[in-house]
Write a protein that holds these residues in place. Sequence first.
Motif, PDB file in Angstrom:
ATOM      1  N   ALA A   1      11.003   4.541 -18.097  1.00  0.00           N
ATOM      2  CA  ALA A   1      11.948   5.356 -18.873  1.00  0.00           C
ATOM      3  C   ALA A   1      11.389   6.762 -19.056  1.00  0.00           C
ATOM      4  N   HIS A   2      10.121   6.850 -19.384  1.00  0.00           N
ATOM      5  CA  HIS A   2       9.483   8.162 -19.545  1.00  0.00           C
ATOM      6  C   HIS A   2       9.523   8.942 -18.230  1.00  0.00           C
ATOM      7  N   TRP A   3       9.236   8.263 -17.130  1.00  0.00           N
ATOM      8  CA  TRP A   3       9.237   8.915 -15.813  1.00  0.00           C
ATOM      9  C   TRP A   3      10.628   9.461 -15.485  1.00  0.00           C
ATOM     10  N   ILE A   4      11.666   8.649 -15.713  1.00  0.00           N
ATOM     11  CA  ILE A   4      13.029   9.095 -15.417  1.00  0.00           C
ATOM     12  C   ILE A   4      13.419  10.271 -16.305  1.00  0.00           C
ATOM     13  N   VAL A   5      13.125  10.192 -17.592  1.00  0.00           N
ATOM     14  CA  VAL A   5      13.453  11.284 -18.511  1.00  0.00           C
ATOM     15  C   VAL A   5      12.715  12.554 -18.107  1.00  0.00           C
ATOM     16  N   GLN A   6      11.455  12.408 -17.739  1.00  0.00           N
ATOM     17  CA  GLN A   6      10.659  13.563 -17.312  1.00  0.00           C
ATOM     18  C   GLN A   6      11.254  14.179 -16.045  1.00  0.00           C
ATOM     19  N   ARG A   7      11.575  13.355 -15.058  1.00  0.00           N
ATOM     20  CA  ARG A   7      12.140  13.850 -13.794  1.00  0.00           C
ATOM     21  C   ARG A   7      13.490  14.526 -14.009  1.00  0.00           C
ATOM     22  N   THR A   8      14.413  13.788 -14.603  1.00  0.00           N
ATOM     23  CA  THR A   8      15.767  14.322 -14.747  1.00  0.00           C
ATOM     24  C   THR A   8      15.796  15.489 -15.738  1.00  0.00           C
ATOM     25  N   GLY A   9      14.947  15.449 -16.751  1.00  0.00           N
ATOM     26  CA  GLY A   9      14.866  16.544 -17.708  1.00  0.00           C
ATOM     27  C   GLY A   9      14.390  17.839 -17.073  1.00  0.00           C
ATOM     28  N   ALA A  10      13.609  17.719 -16.005  1.00  0.00           N
ATOM     29  CA  ALA A  10      13.131  18.895 -15.276  1.00  0.00           C
ATOM     30  C   ALA A  10      14.110  19.303 -14.172  1.00  0.00           C
ATOM     31  N   GLY A  11      15.243  18.605 -14.087  1.00  0.00           N
ATOM     32  CA  GLY A  11      16.255  18.953 -13.097  1.00  0.00           C
ATOM     33  C   GLY A  11      16.084  18.296 -11.746  1.00  0.00           C
ATOM     34  N   PHE A  12      15.247  17.265 -11.673  1.00  0.00           N
ATOM     35  CA  PHE A  12      15.024  16.560 -10.414  1.00  0.00           C
ATOM     36  C   PHE A  12      15.851  15.272 -10.369  1.00  0.00           C
ATOM     37  N   PRO A  13      16.306  14.863  -9.181  1.00  0.00           N
ATOM     38  CA  PRO A  13      17.144  13.668  -9.084  1.00  0.00           C
ATOM     39  C   PRO A  13      16.340  12.367  -9.084  1.00  0.00           C
ATOM     40  N   VAL A  14      16.955  11.327  -9.600  1.00  0.00           N
ATOM     41  CA  VAL A  14      16.492   9.948  -9.423  1.00  0.00           C
ATOM     42  C   VAL A  14      17.728   9.191  -8.956  1.00  0.00           C
ATOM     43  N   VAL A  15      17.682   8.685  -7.730  1.00  0.00           N
ATOM     44  CA  VAL A  15      18.835   8.059  -7.091  1.00  0.00           C
ATOM     45  C   VAL A  15      18.522   6.597  -6.810  1.00  0.00           C
ATOM     46  N   VAL A  16      19.508   5.734  -7.008  1.00  0.00           N
ATOM     47  CA  VAL A  16      19.334   4.317  -6.684  1.00  0.00           C
ATOM     48  C   VAL A  16      20.351   3.908  -5.627  1.00  0.00           C
ATOM     49  N   ALA A  17      19.973   2.908  -4.851  1.00  0.00           N
ATOM     50  CA  ALA A  17      20.890   2.221  -3.938  1.00  0.00           C
ATOM     51  C   ALA A  17      21.154   0.867  -4.584  1.00  0.00           C
TER      52      ALA A  17
ATOM     53  N   THR B   1       0.808  -1.218   0.000  1.00  0.00           N
ATOM     54  CA  THR B   1       0.000   0.000   0.000  1.00  0.00           C
ATOM     55  C   THR B   1       0.844   1.272   0.000  1.00  0.00           C
ATOM     56  N   ALA B   2       2.152   1.152  -0.206  1.00  0.00           N
ATOM     57  CA  ALA B   2       2.962   2.363  -0.306  1.00  0.00           C
ATOM     58  C   ALA B   2       2.626   3.120  -1.590  1.00  0.00           C
ATOM     59  N   SER B   3       2.242   2.404  -2.628  1.00  0.00           N
ATOM     60  CA  SER B   3       1.756   3.005  -3.869  1.00  0.00           C
ATOM     61  C   SER B   3       0.282   2.634  -4.014  1.00  0.00           C
ATOM     62  N   TRP B   4      -0.530   3.613  -4.308  1.00  0.00           N
ATOM     63  CA  TRP B   4      -1.958   3.338  -4.483  1.00  0.00           C
ATOM     64  C   TRP B   4      -2.306   3.065  -5.934  1.00  0.00           C
ATOM     65  N   THR B   5      -1.307   2.909  -6.763  1.00  0.00           N
ATOM     66  CA  THR B   5      -1.494   2.533  -8.151  1.00  0.00           C
ATOM     67  C   THR B   5      -1.815   1.048  -8.206  1.00  0.00           C
ATOM     68  N   ALA B   6      -2.687   0.657  -9.123  1.00  0.00           N
ATOM     69  CA  ALA B   6      -3.066  -0.749  -9.236  1.00  0.00           C
ATOM     70  C   ALA B   6      -2.445  -1.425 -10.456  1.00  0.00           C
ATOM     71  N   THR B   7      -2.013  -0.649 -11.425  1.00  0.00           N
ATOM     72  CA  THR B   7      -1.508  -1.198 -12.675  1.00  0.00           C
ATOM     73  C   THR B   7       0.023  -1.177 -12.684  1.00  0.00           C
ATOM     74  N   PRO B   8       0.650  -2.340 -12.878  1.00  0.00           N
ATOM     75  CA  PRO B   8       2.123  -2.389 -12.932  1.00  0.00           C
ATOM     76  C   PRO B   8       2.671  -1.480 -14.033  1.00  0.00           C
ATOM     77  N   LYS B   9       3.890  -0.999 -13.829  1.00  0.00           N
ATOM     78  CA  LYS B   9       4.566  -0.104 -14.767  1.00  0.00           C
ATOM     79  C   LYS B   9       5.438  -0.908 -15.722  1.00  0.00           C
ATOM     80  N   THR B  10       5.477  -0.479 -16.962  1.00  0.00           N
ATOM     81  CA  THR B  10       6.358  -1.100 -17.943  1.00  0.00           C
ATOM     82  C   THR B  10       7.722  -0.405 -17.892  1.00  0.00           C
ATOM     83  N   ASP B  11       8.711  -1.038 -18.505  1.00  0.00           N
ATOM     84  CA  ASP B  11      10.027  -0.404 -18.611  1.00  0.00           C
ATOM     85  C   ASP B  11       9.921   0.918 -19.357  1.00  0.00           C
ATOM     86  N   GLU B  12       9.054   0.962 -20.376  1.00  0.00           N
ATOM     87  CA  GLU B  12       8.887   2.191 -21.156  1.00  0.00           C
ATOM     88  C   GLU B  12       8.288   3.306 -20.296  1.00  0.00           C
ATOM     89  N   GLU B  13       7.334   2.976 -19.451  1.00  0.00           N
ATOM     90  CA  GLU B  13       6.753   3.986 -18.554  1.00  0.00           C
ATOM     91  C   GLU B  13       7.788   4.489 -17.553  1.00  0.00           C
TER      92      GLU B  13
END
Length: 181
Positions: free
Chosen positions: A58-74, A44-56
Amino acid sequence: MLTGTTLATPVAATVDNAWKLRPARSSDLGSLADLLNEEILSGTASWTATPKTDEEMAHWIVQRTGAGFPVVVAQDAQRILGFASYGPFRRGEGYRQTVEHTVYVAPSARRRGVASALLERLISQAIEDGHHRMVAAISADQVASISLHEVFGFRRVGHLPEAGKKFGKWLDLVLMMRNLT
């Protein structure tokens, strides 16, 4: 714990130094989608019901980083343990200095300091980027997440009863906020 960080609050858990933080790369897309989809399908940390594709993702990361926001991984030697990002809180210029963040950690990597390190990195980056406030919107049943945010100086600023529904159950939303300036 990140070296050189000047946060007033300590990391909430013991950090396992067998992993590191770094910016997300396109080669991470499958792992990020898998990690998020595990939570979408079972938690329940995400209230989304539909799994995300790799393409979705990719779009999310491009949108975030393109707007100057970080995406960080451990990441450890074998896999991505978690990821985090922040982005706009709401549309409209008046909100531009307030950001909302997200942190996801694989179940097998929890209680190892991963979420703490990711959150600490986001807070540091948001301060460096000149943001004024950081918001967390957390499902009220995510007690560990709420506690983690409290350790990092977030305070409860709102509670929305039955704001969403997942797995046939109404869920409350807790809004938390931290001052950055």
